[in-house]
Motif scaffolding. Structure first.
Motif, short mmCIF file in Angstrom:
data_model
loop_
_atom_site.label_atom_id
_atom_site.label_comp_id
_atom_site.label_asym_id
_atom_site.label_seq_id
_atom_site.Cartn_x
_atom_site.Cartn_y
_atom_site.Cartn_z
N GLY A 13 0.77 -1.25 0.00
CA GLY A 13 0.00 0.00 0.00
C GLY A 13 0.80 1.29 0.00
N LEU A 15 1.86 4.05 -2.03
CA LEU A 15 1.50 4.56 -3.35
C LEU A 15 2.19 5.90 -3.59
N VAL A 40 0.85 -2.14 -6.89
CA VAL A 40 -0.21 -2.64 -7.76
C VAL A 40 -0.21 -1.82 -9.04
N VAL A 65 -4.19 -7.47 -5.02
CA VAL A 65 -4.86 -8.43 -4.13
C VAL A 65 -6.18 -8.95 -4.70
N ALA A 66 -6.60 -8.40 -5.86
CA ALA A 66 -7.80 -8.93 -6.51
C ALA A 66 -7.51 -10.28 -7.17
N ILE A 92 -4.31 -1.36 2.45
CA ILE A 92 -4.97 -1.44 1.14
C ILE A 92 -6.46 -1.19 1.32
N PHE A 94 -10.08 -0.04 -1.19
CA PHE A 94 -10.67 0.49 -2.43
C PHE A 94 -12.17 0.21 -2.44
N THR A 146 -7.63 0.56 9.57
CA THR A 146 -9.07 0.70 9.47
C THR A 146 -9.47 2.12 9.84
N TYR A 147 -10.79 2.37 9.89
CA TYR A 147 -11.27 3.74 10.11
C TYR A 147 -12.56 3.71 10.93
N MET A 160 -17.87 1.48 2.30
CA MET A 160 -16.52 1.25 2.84
C MET A 160 -16.60 1.00 4.35
N LYS A 164 -14.91 -2.08 6.24
CA LYS A 164 -13.98 -1.91 7.38
C LYS A 164 -14.48 -2.67 8.61
N ALA A 190 -7.00 4.67 12.09
CA ALA A 190 -6.32 5.97 11.94
C ALA A 190 -7.34 7.09 11.78
N GLY A 191 -7.01 8.25 12.31
CA GLY A 191 -7.82 9.44 12.03
C GLY A 191 -7.64 9.81 10.57
N PRO A 192 -8.47 10.73 10.07
CA PRO A 192 -8.39 11.10 8.65
C PRO A 192 -7.05 11.76 8.31
N ALA A 198 -7.88 8.87 0.35
CA ALA A 198 -8.82 9.73 1.06
C ALA A 198 -9.43 10.77 0.15
N PHE A 204 -14.00 15.33 2.08
CA PHE A 204 -12.99 14.86 3.04
C PHE A 204 -12.41 16.03 3.86
O1 0WD Z 1 -7.76 9.10 6.14
C1 0WD Z 1 -7.15 8.15 5.70
N1 0WD Z 1 -6.31 8.26 4.70
C2 0WD Z 1 -7.35 6.81 6.33
C3 0WD Z 1 -6.98 5.67 5.67
C4 0WD Z 1 -7.97 6.77 7.66
C5 0WD Z 1 -8.09 5.44 8.21
C6 0WD Z 1 -7.72 4.34 7.49
N2 0WD Z 1 -7.18 4.46 6.23
C7 0WD Z 1 -6.82 3.23 5.53
C8 0WD Z 1 -7.33 3.10 4.13
O2 0WD Z 1 -8.69 2.71 4.10
C9 0WD Z 1 -6.42 2.00 3.60
O3 0WD Z 1 -6.86 0.74 4.08
O4 0WD Z 1 -5.43 3.14 5.41
C10 0WD Z 1 -5.09 2.33 4.29
C11 0WD Z 1 -4.10 3.07 3.42
O5 0WD Z 1 -4.72 4.20 2.88
P1 0WD Z 1 -3.99 5.54 2.45
O6 0WD Z 1 -2.58 5.54 2.87
O7 0WD Z 1 -4.91 6.63 2.86
O8 0WD Z 1 -4.14 5.48 0.87
P2 0WD Z 1 -3.21 5.40 -0.43
O9 0WD Z 1 -1.92 6.10 -0.25
O10 0WD Z 1 -4.05 5.87 -1.58
O11 0WD Z 1 -3.01 3.84 -0.55
C12 0WD Z 1 -4.08 2.90 -0.60
C13 0WD Z 1 -3.67 1.91 -1.63
C14 0WD Z 1 -4.09 2.12 -3.05
O12 0WD Z 1 -4.16 3.29 -3.54
P3 0WD Z 1 -5.29 3.67 -4.72
O13 0WD Z 1 -5.43 5.17 -4.53
O14 0WD Z 1 -4.67 3.29 -6.02
O15 0WD Z 1 -6.57 2.94 -4.42
O16 0WD Z 1 -4.18 0.61 -1.54
C15 0WD Z 1 -3.64 -0.03 -2.65
C16 0WD Z 1 -3.19 1.04 -3.62
O17 0WD Z 1 -1.82 1.25 -3.54
N3 0WD Z 1 -4.57 -0.86 -3.40
C17 0WD Z 1 -4.28 -2.11 -3.73
N4 0WD Z 1 -3.21 -2.89 -3.46
C18 0WD Z 1 -3.21 -4.12 -3.96
N5 0WD Z 1 -4.20 -4.62 -4.71
C19 0WD Z 1 -5.36 -2.56 -4.50
C20 0WD Z 1 -5.29 -3.87 -4.99
N6 0WD Z 1 -6.26 -4.40 -5.76
N7 0WD Z 1 -6.29 -1.56 -4.60
C21 0WD Z 1 -5.79 -0.54 -3.91
#
Ligand code: 0WD
Length: 256
Positions: A13, A15, A40, A65-66, A92, A94, A146-147, A160, A164, A190-192, A198, A204
């Motif tokens: 994860g 990115l 990914v 992971v799909a 991860i 989505f 998680t959230y 979502m 979660k 995690a907080g936002p 996000a 948001f």
């Molecule tokens: O406020 C937030 N940002 C919060 C995030 C608050 C609380 C929890 N979270 C969670 C998210 O729900 C997620 O589970 O933390 C986790 C990481 O999120 P992040 O750091 O906010 O997000 P980001 O940097 O975008 O990374 C999430 C990544 C994907 O990004 P995109 O934007 O392409 O969906 O999850 C990965 C990808 O890198 N991802 C996958 N990895 C493997 N296989 C897949 C997949 N099919 N789909 C998405």
């Protein structure tokens, strides 16, 4: 010497350098862990290779992971580089856009529900299962993100939130399944934080403002805040903690 010295951790994860997983990688690297990464989609490969270099790692593996075959291949390849694994970070999530905007029922469909649960929830125990042969016999730990939307209704989080909730239940069932082998499973709520994932959630920025105004600490959390707790939960300092969801949210969940 850091408290993760000698630990080998696989981080999913990452990115961008705003990803929560990036904050986790940074904190774990500071504490002496050896790291491997997944990405990914080919268009992100070069970027993740660069991040891995920053953390002294040259192990970067494709894992969507799909696809079951990609999950299996990740650990087949990892086993060629490492003789075992001490930790797995699942960062991860989505959901199709229509399922994380507006009215919950309006955005609900069988397909968006399936995708959100498949990518965001199923993938955690699926990765843990595939990682198990490499973790067996070691004091290992798996960790997910998680959230609050799993516990309470958060505007626009919708489908979502259901995914979660399933993910959080999987933390407890994983803890039960892995515990007799000395392997732990935990989650961080995690907080936002403004990341790419996000930014897909409607309004948001108003959530960020609300948390800053009402959370006990009167600020939003950073990826460093989350990373430090993740490093602790992955380490032997947390040897007695499993099946737990730890809030890293400036205390916001206590006042809602
Ligand atoms: O406020 C937030 N940002 C919060 C995030 C608050 C609380 C929890 N979270 C969670 C998210 O729900 C997620 O589970 O933390 C986790 C990481 O999120 P992040 O750091 O906010 O997000 P980001 O940097 O975008 O990374 C999430 C990544 C994907 O990004 P995109 O934007 O392409 O969906 O999850 C990965 C990808 O890198 N991802 C996958 N990895 C493997 N296989 C897949 C997949 N099919 N789909 C998405």
């Amino acid at each position: 010497m850091g408290f993760l010295t000698g630990k080998k951790l696989l981080i999913t994860g990452v990115l961008s350098n705003r990803s929560i997983a990036y904050g986790i990688a940074k904190a774990c690297h500071q504490q002496g862990a050896e790291l491997a990464f997944t990405y990914v989609g080919d268009r992100f490969k070069d970027r993740v290779v660069e991040f891995a270099n920053d953390f002294g790692s040259n192990i970067v593996l494709p894992c969507d992971v799909a696809e079951d075959s990609q999950i299996d291949a990740t650990f087949t390849e990892l086993a060629k580089a490492w003789d075992g694994l001490d930790g797995l970070v699942h960062s991860i999530g989505f959901a199709p856009r229509e399922a994380i905007a507006g009215d919950f029922l309006e955005g609900l469909s069988r397909e968006s529900f399936r995708i959100a649960h498949d990518i965001s929830a199923y993938s955690f125990p699926a990765l843990a299962k595939a990682a198990l042969p490499m973790m067996t016999g070691r004091q290992a730990a798996v960790l997910t993100l998680t959230y609050l939307g799993a516990e309470k209704v958060v505007p626009n989080y919708n489908t979502m939130g259901l995914a979660k909730a399933s993910l959080e239940a999987s933390v407890r069932y994983l803890a039960s399944s892995l515990g007799p082998m000395g392997i732990r499973a935990n989650g961080i709520s995690a907080g936002p934080i403004k990341t790419l994932a996000a930014s897909g959630i409607k309004d948001f920025s108003s959530i960020l403002k609300f948390v800053e105004a009402h959370a006990p600490l009167r600020r939003n959390v950073t990826i460093e805040d989350v990373g430090n707790v993740a490093a602790f939960l992955l380490s032997d300092l947390a040897a007695g903690v499993t099946g737990e969801i730890t809030h890293v949210d400036s205390g916001f969940s206590t006042v809602t």
